[in-house]
Motif scaffolding. Structure first.
Motif, mmCIF file in Angstrom:
data_model
loop_
_atom_site.group_PDB
_atom_site.id
_atom_site.type_symbol
_atom_site.label_atom_id
_atom_site.label_comp_id
_atom_site.label_asym_id
_atom_site.label_seq_id
_atom_site.Cartn_x
_atom_site.Cartn_y
_atom_site.Cartn_z
ATOM 1 N N GLY A 31 1.330 -0.078 6.416
ATOM 2 C CA GLY A 31 0.845 1.232 5.993
ATOM 3 C C GLY A 31 1.305 1.652 4.612
ATOM 4 O O GLY A 31 0.567 2.309 3.867
ATOM 5 N N CYS A 32 2.524 1.281 4.236
ATOM 6 C CA CYS A 32 3.057 1.721 2.941
ATOM 7 C C CYS A 32 2.540 0.885 1.776
ATOM 8 O O CYS A 32 2.612 1.313 0.615
ATOM 9 N N SER A 33 2.033 -0.309 2.066
ATOM 10 C CA SER A 33 1.520 -1.173 0.999
ATOM 11 C C SER A 33 0.005 -1.313 1.041
ATOM 12 O O SER A 33 -0.575 -2.055 0.237
ATOM 13 N N ALA A 34 -0.646 -0.604 1.966
ATOM 14 C CA ALA A 34 -2.101 -0.693 2.089
ATOM 15 C C ALA A 34 -2.768 -0.224 0.799
ATOM 16 O O ALA A 34 -2.360 0.780 0.205
ATOM 17 N N PRO A 35 -3.792 -0.924 0.332
ATOM 18 C CA PRO A 35 -4.464 -0.530 -0.913
ATOM 19 C C PRO A 35 -5.021 0.884 -0.817
ATOM 20 O O PRO A 35 -5.450 1.331 0.251
ATOM 21 N N ALA A 36 -4.998 1.580 -1.938
ATOM 22 C CA ALA A 36 -5.595 2.914 -1.990
ATOM 23 C C ALA A 36 -7.094 2.805 -1.756
ATOM 24 O O ALA A 36 -7.723 1.784 -2.066
ATOM 25 N N THR A 37 -7.667 3.853 -1.201
ATOM 26 C CA THR A 37 -9.089 3.808 -0.855
ATOM 27 C C THR A 37 -9.998 4.082 -2.038
ATOM 28 O O THR A 37 -11.197 3.856 -1.954
ATOM 29 N N LYS A 38 -9.451 4.571 -3.156
ATOM 30 C CA LYS A 38 -10.272 4.885 -4.322
ATOM 31 C C LYS A 38 -9.779 4.141 -5.549
ATOM 32 O O LYS A 38 -8.611 3.752 -5.632
ATOM 33 N N ASP A 39 -10.678 3.950 -6.485
ATOM 34 C CA ASP A 39 -10.305 3.433 -7.786
ATOM 35 C C ASP A 39 -9.258 4.366 -8.398
ATOM 36 O O ASP A 39 -9.397 5.597 -8.321
ATOM 37 N N PRO A 40 -8.190 3.821 -9.015
ATOM 38 C CA PRO A 40 -7.132 4.680 -9.551
ATOM 39 C C PRO A 40 -7.629 5.763 -10.501
ATOM 40 O O PRO A 40 -7.142 6.895 -10.461
ATOM 41 N N GLU A 41 -8.604 5.448 -11.342
ATOM 42 C CA GLU A 41 -9.114 6.452 -12.275
ATOM 43 C C GLU A 41 -9.819 7.582 -11.540
ATOM 44 O O GLU A 41 -9.661 8.764 -11.881
ATOM 45 N N LEU A 42 -10.582 7.238 -10.516
ATOM 46 C CA LEU A 42 -11.265 8.271 -9.737
ATOM 47 C C LEU A 42 -10.261 9.112 -8.952
ATOM 48 O O LEU A 42 -10.412 10.333 -8.833
ATOM 49 N N ALA A 43 -9.226 8.446 -8.426
ATOM 50 C CA ALA A 43 -8.213 9.167 -7.657
ATOM 51 C C ALA A 43 -7.486 10.179 -8.536
ATOM 52 O O ALA A 43 -7.243 11.319 -8.125
ATOM 53 N N LEU A 44 -7.148 9.775 -9.745
ATOM 54 C CA LEU A 44 -6.436 10.687 -10.647
ATOM 55 C C LEU A 44 -7.344 11.810 -11.131
ATOM 56 O O LEU A 44 -6.892 12.933 -11.355
ATOM 57 N N ALA A 45 -8.652 11.521 -11.267
ATOM 58 C CA ALA A 45 -9.592 12.545 -11.742
ATOM 59 C C ALA A 45 -9.747 13.681 -10.735
ATOM 60 O O ALA A 45 -9.956 14.838 -11.117
ATOM 61 N N SER A 46 -9.641 13.361 -9.450
ATOM 62 C CA SER A 46 -9.813 14.395 -8.419
ATOM 63 C C SER A 46 -8.478 14.912 -7.886
ATOM 64 O O SER A 46 -8.459 15.752 -6.983
ATOM 65 N N MET A 47 -7.382 14.437 -8.447
ATOM 66 C CA MET A 47 -6.054 14.789 -7.946
ATOM 67 C C MET A 47 -5.814 16.302 -7.992
ATOM 68 O O MET A 47 -6.098 16.952 -8.982
ATOM 69 N N GLY A 48 -5.311 16.836 -6.905
ATOM 70 C CA GLY A 48 -4.992 18.259 -6.836
ATOM 71 C C GLY A 48 -6.081 19.120 -6.244
ATOM 72 O O GLY A 48 -5.843 20.306 -5.951
ATOM 73 N N GLN A 49 -7.262 18.577 -6.031
ATOM 74 C CA GLN A 49 -8.315 19.345 -5.378
ATOM 75 C C GLN A 49 -7.918 19.619 -3.929
ATOM 76 O O GLN A 49 -7.333 18.766 -3.267
ATOM 77 N N MET A 50 -8.238 20.814 -3.448
ATOM 78 C CA MET A 50 -7.847 21.208 -2.099
ATOM 79 C C MET A 50 -9.044 21.725 -1.317
ATOM 80 O O MET A 50 -9.994 22.266 -1.899
ATOM 81 N N ARG A 51 -8.968 21.547 -0.019
ATOM 82 C CA ARG A 51 -10.040 22.025 0.849
ATOM 83 C C ARG A 51 -9.424 22.617 2.103
ATOM 84 O O ARG A 51 -8.464 22.075 2.659
ATOM 85 N N LEU A 52 -9.992 23.737 2.548
ATOM 86 C CA LEU A 52 -9.530 24.423 3.750
ATOM 87 C C LEU A 52 -10.637 24.422 4.787
ATOM 88 O O LEU A 52 -11.786 24.737 4.486
ATOM 89 N N LYS A 53 -10.279 24.057 6.008
ATOM 90 C CA LYS A 53 -11.231 24.089 7.110
ATOM 91 C C LYS A 53 -10.632 24.891 8.244
ATOM 92 O O LYS A 53 -9.454 24.746 8.561
ATOM 93 N N TYR A 54 -11.434 25.762 8.848
ATOM 94 C CA TYR A 54 -11.008 26.516 10.019
ATOM 95 C C TYR A 54 -11.716 26.000 11.257
ATOM 96 O O TYR A 54 -12.886 25.624 11.217
ATOM 97 N N PHE A 55 -10.982 26.002 12.361
ATOM 98 C CA PHE A 55 -11.539 25.630 13.647
ATOM 99 C C PHE A 55 -11.728 26.906 14.468
ATOM 100 O O PHE A 55 -11.388 27.998 14.024
ATOM 101 N N GLU A 56 -12.228 26.781 15.648
ATOM 102 C CA GLU A 56 -12.518 27.951 16.472
ATOM 103 C C GLU A 56 -11.252 28.766 16.701
ATOM 104 O O GLU A 56 -10.194 28.229 17.043
ATOM 105 N N ASP A 57 -11.347 30.079 16.497
ATOM 106 C CA ASP A 57 -10.208 30.955 16.716
ATOM 107 C C ASP A 57 -9.809 30.958 18.188
ATOM 108 O O ASP A 57 -10.646 30.850 19.073
#
Length: 269
Positions: A144-170
């Motif tokens: 798990g700690c050495s598994a390849p990243a799922t995105k190209d490094p440049e793409l990963a850094l370009a989207s770094m810090g983006q956040m998303r919030l999802k709510y489930f049923e109250d």
């Protein structure tokens, strides 16, 4: 986060024993590694059996060793869980996360996704007003700690810090409105053990090391994390809604970047 050697102390010496009510599907295994880690994680503090205080759910055989869900669910609502440490015994950096919880998180119900590098015990050590208590699961996973990243490094850094919030049923617990939410943060969380798939050179460690989540002035939880937190970290949790129409999320990483975003609840502007 410190690590050294100490012997495992009996759980029943000084704290109320949270006796196990039923046999878990994949209980913690006996092993030498924890005896070597214990002193640097919690010192010589006595640790009680936490099976009646909280449950830890993690797969016996992980589908993806780089994204293993660890679900912590409080069973005894009369206790106050102030903080918790997630320890993955056989990982290169065993302490995956140190979490602190505000009052609105009680009773605790939280899931964190982690990396598991080889067959290992995954422990959660909770701090309560009565002391420390531990529960966990044995997880079969590798790489798990050495598994390849799922995105190209440049793409990963370009989207770094983006956040998303999802709510489930109250849901409602007694007279207190409870919300179940999920926060996802875009970040490669490089462990330092992964190779660039083109150059085959190791990618330097670069990961989120602190996280703070607030609703208004009320702290929900904070985290100090390491390389064992998964790529694109995901946190799913329940909390008591104080009426504030937004969650403030602030994260920092090991390169000194600061990511801060106010995430608005659905239906509010």
């Amino acid at each position: 986060m410190k690590f050294a050697c100490a012997a495992v102390l009996a759980a029943s010496l000084a704290l109320p024993a949270y006796a196990e009510t039923s046999a878990p599907k994949n209980p913690l295994n006996d092993g030498e590694t924890w005896a070597e880690l214990r002193g640097d994680v919690v010192g010589d503090e006595v640790i009680a059996d936490g099976a009646a205080l909280f449950d830890v759910d993690a797969p016996y055989r992980a589908h993806d060793a780089a994204t293993v869900p660890v679900h912590i669910r409080q069973l005894d609502d009369t206790a106050s869980i102030e903080s918790a440490i997630i320890v993955i015994d056989e990982n290169p950096a065993p302490v995956a996360a140190e979490l602190n919880f505000g009052p609105s998180m009680a009773p605790l119900d939280m899931e964190v996704r982690v990396r598991v590098n080889m067959y290992s015990n995954v422990r959660v050590i909770a701090k309560t007003d009565a002391g420390l208590a531990m529960n966990g699961r044995f997880v079969k996973a590798s790489g798990g700690c050495s598994a390849p990243a799922t995105k190209d490094p440049e793409l990963a850094l370009a989207s770094m810090g983006q956040m998303r919030l999802k709510y489930f049923e109250d849901t409602l617990q007694i007279s207190t409105p409870r919300r179940e939410a999920q926060i996802m943060i875009r970040h490669p969380n490089y462990s330092g053990l992964q190779r660039d798939q083109v150059t085959q050179l190791f990618i330097s460690a670069h990961f989120i090391d602190t996280l703070e989540v607030f609703q208004g002035d009320d702290m929900l939880f904070t985290m100090e994390g390491g390389i064992s937190i998964s790529e694109n970290p995901v946190f799913r949790f329940s909390y008591s809604d104080n009426g504030t129409p937004a969650l403030l999320v602030r994260a920092t990483d090991t390169e000194g970047n600061v990511f801060e975003q106010t995430l608005i609840k659905a239906g509010h502007t």
